[in-house]
Scaffold this motif. Structure first.
Motif, PDB file in Angstrom:
ATOM      1  N   VAL A  27     -30.181  77.977  62.680  1.00  0.00           N
ATOM      2  CA  VAL A  27     -29.005  77.419  63.353  1.00  0.00           C
ATOM      3  C   VAL A  27     -29.036  77.717  64.847  1.00  0.00           C
ATOM      4  CG1 VAL A  27     -26.488  77.588  63.532  1.00  0.00           C
ATOM      5  CG2 VAL A  27     -27.583  77.408  61.285  1.00  0.00           C
ATOM      6  N   LEU A  28     -29.466  78.908  65.222  1.00  0.00           N
ATOM      7  CA  LEU A  28     -29.539  79.241  66.645  1.00  0.00           C
ATOM      8  C   LEU A  28     -30.504  78.319  67.381  1.00  0.00           C
ATOM      9  CD1 LEU A  28     -29.553  83.130  66.412  1.00  0.00           C
ATOM     10  CD2 LEU A  28     -27.831  81.756  67.612  1.00  0.00           C
ATOM     11  N   ILE A  29     -31.638  78.024  66.769  1.00  0.00           N
ATOM     12  CA  ILE A  29     -32.586  77.104  67.394  1.00  0.00           C
ATOM     13  C   ILE A  29     -31.909  75.763  67.657  1.00  0.00           C
ATOM     14  CG2 ILE A  29     -34.710  75.769  67.026  1.00  0.00           C
ATOM     15  CD1 ILE A  29     -35.718  78.272  65.404  1.00  0.00           C
ATOM     16  N   ALA A  30     -31.174  75.261  66.674  1.00  0.00           N
ATOM     17  CA  ALA A  30     -30.457  73.994  66.859  1.00  0.00           C
ATOM     18  C   ALA A  30     -29.440  74.102  67.992  1.00  0.00           C
ATOM     19  CB  ALA A  30     -29.769  73.588  65.562  1.00  0.00           C
ATOM     20  N   LEU A  31     -28.667  75.171  68.020  1.00  0.00           N
ATOM     21  CA  LEU A  31     -27.669  75.353  69.077  1.00  0.00           C
ATOM     22  C   LEU A  31     -28.320  75.340  70.454  1.00  0.00           C
ATOM     23  CD1 LEU A  31     -25.477  78.099  67.400  1.00  0.00           C
ATOM     24  CD2 LEU A  31     -24.630  75.867  68.147  1.00  0.00           C
ATOM     25  N   LEU A  74     -23.115  69.911  63.555  1.00  0.00           N
ATOM     26  CA  LEU A  74     -23.314  69.981  65.002  1.00  0.00           C
ATOM     27  C   LEU A  74     -23.882  68.672  65.526  1.00  0.00           C
ATOM     28  CD1 LEU A  74     -24.851  73.567  65.286  1.00  0.00           C
ATOM     29  CD2 LEU A  74     -22.543  72.876  65.965  1.00  0.00           C
ATOM     30  N   ASP A  75     -24.833  68.106  64.791  1.00  0.00           N
ATOM     31  CA  ASP A  75     -25.461  66.863  65.226  1.00  0.00           C
ATOM     32  C   ASP A  75     -24.433  65.742  65.327  1.00  0.00           C
ATOM     33  OD1 ASP A  75     -28.423  66.114  65.675  1.00  0.00           O
ATOM     34  OD2 ASP A  75     -27.680  64.399  64.539  1.00  0.00           O
ATOM     35  N   HIS A  76     -23.494  65.735  64.395  1.00  0.00           N
ATOM     36  CA  HIS A  76     -22.489  64.665  64.359  1.00  0.00           C
ATOM     37  C   HIS A  76     -21.428  64.840  65.445  1.00  0.00           C
ATOM     38  CE1 HIS A  76     -20.095  61.475  62.535  1.00  0.00           C
ATOM     39  NE2 HIS A  76     -19.038  62.253  62.675  1.00  0.00           N
ATOM     40  N   PHE A  77     -20.942  66.065  65.605  1.00  0.00           N
ATOM     41  CA  PHE A  77     -19.804  66.280  66.499  1.00  0.00           C
ATOM     42  C   PHE A  77     -20.189  66.812  67.879  1.00  0.00           C
ATOM     43  CE2 PHE A  77     -17.546  66.543  62.363  1.00  0.00           C
ATOM     44  CZ  PHE A  77     -16.569  65.577  62.607  1.00  0.00           C
ATOM     45  N   GLN A 128     -28.872  64.662  72.550  1.00  0.00           N
ATOM     46  CA  GLN A 128     -29.928  65.354  71.809  1.00  0.00           C
ATOM     47  C   GLN A 128     -29.592  65.298  70.329  1.00  0.00           C
ATOM     48  OE1 GLN A 128     -32.768  66.645  72.547  1.00  0.00           O
ATOM     49  NE2 GLN A 128     -33.257  68.019  70.872  1.00  0.00           N
ATOM     50  N   ARG A 129     -30.425  64.645  69.540  1.00  0.00           N
ATOM     51  CA  ARG A 129     -30.152  64.528  68.114  1.00  0.00           C
ATOM     52  C   ARG A 129     -31.297  65.145  67.328  1.00  0.00           C
ATOM     53  NH1 ARG A 129     -26.022  60.942  67.106  1.00  0.00           N
ATOM     54  NH2 ARG A 129     -25.909  62.138  65.157  1.00  0.00           N
ATOM     55  N   LEU A 130     -30.951  65.927  66.327  1.00  0.00           N
ATOM     56  CA  LEU A 130     -31.941  66.563  65.466  1.00  0.00           C
ATOM     57  C   LEU A 130     -32.065  65.864  64.119  1.00  0.00           C
ATOM     58  CD1 LEU A 130     -31.219  70.330  66.263  1.00  0.00           C
ATOM     59  CD2 LEU A 130     -33.095  68.901  67.114  1.00  0.00           C
TER      60      LEU A 130
END
Length: 220
Positions: free
Chosen positions: A17-21, A75-78, A83-85
């Motif tokens: 999750v941190l990587i995504a953030l 997170l990707d949606h909101f 930047q989209r994962l």
């Protein structure tokens, strides 16, 4: 801040999750949860009765979101912005979700059983788990022969899942010497700025990892 992450800096699923953030560039308040502390455990269970991290609280929407893959979807949606994962195209998104599940189930699963065995001193026969990791490595070696990232041309949710899974798994069962595509993929992952930040933040905690001696010196 509108988001609070309940996590631990040593946790592989929290790393995901941190990587995504960090890929999104999202500012988040971080609340470290010590599972050995009764008050911390109670706080975590108040958010997610299962009592496992990570959990994100979205204060603006008054919503608590558990489970690493679901958090990143949220997170990707909101909060993803440009930047989209997770791709908008259904077929591409399905591929991303497939490889996300692969890393969580078939790499994280065996490695967590091996780590738990050492933590609890149960001395079980872990040959099946080590074989499972080798099977996953063999599959990945073939899969990564024709691509840069796990599920397409772009870094995605699947690569967020791959990074901590392969980081910790490789301390238990080394990548075979002839798996050059897997090795090259891992090197691309750990050169990612978001990943380097996560590793740097985890360094003070690596001594508590049951296989700390197997973490390569370059990461310590």
């Amino acid at each position: 801040m509108p988001l609070t992450l309940y996590f631990h800096p040593l946790s592989s699923f929290c790393h995901k999750v941190l990587i995504a953030l960090y890929e999104y560039g999202i500012d988040v308040e971080k609340r470290i949860i010590d599972l050995s502390d009764e008050a911390d455990r109670a706080e975590l269970r108040s958010l997610w009765p299962i009592g496992k991290f990570p959990v994100i609280r979205d204060h603006d929407r008054q919503r608590d979101v558990p489970e690493s893959s679901v958090i990143i979807e949220y997170l990707d949606h909101f909060h993803g912005g440009r930047q989209r994962l997770i791709p908008g195209d259904w077929d591409s998104a399905l591929e991303v979700r497939l490889w996300d599940r692969f890393f969580d189930l078939h790499v994280q699963g065996p490695l967590q059983q091996i780590v738990a065995d050492r933590l609890h001193g149960t001395h079980a026969d872990l040959a099946p788990q080590r074989t499972a990791l080798l099977t996953a490595y063999h599959l990945l070696e073939q899969h990564m022969a024709s691509r840069i990232w796990a599920a397409g041309a772009d870094f995605s949710l699947a690569d967020c899942a791959a990074t901590p899974a392969l980081f910790y798994a490789s301390t238990l069962v080394a990548f075979p010497d002839d798996h050059r595509h897997l090795g090259a993929y891992f090197e691309r992952l750990v050169q990612r700025p978001s990943v380097q930040r996560v590793i740097a933040e985890a360094k003070p905690y690596f001594a508590w990892y049951p296989f700390a001696e197997a973490i390569p010196q370059r990461f310590r």
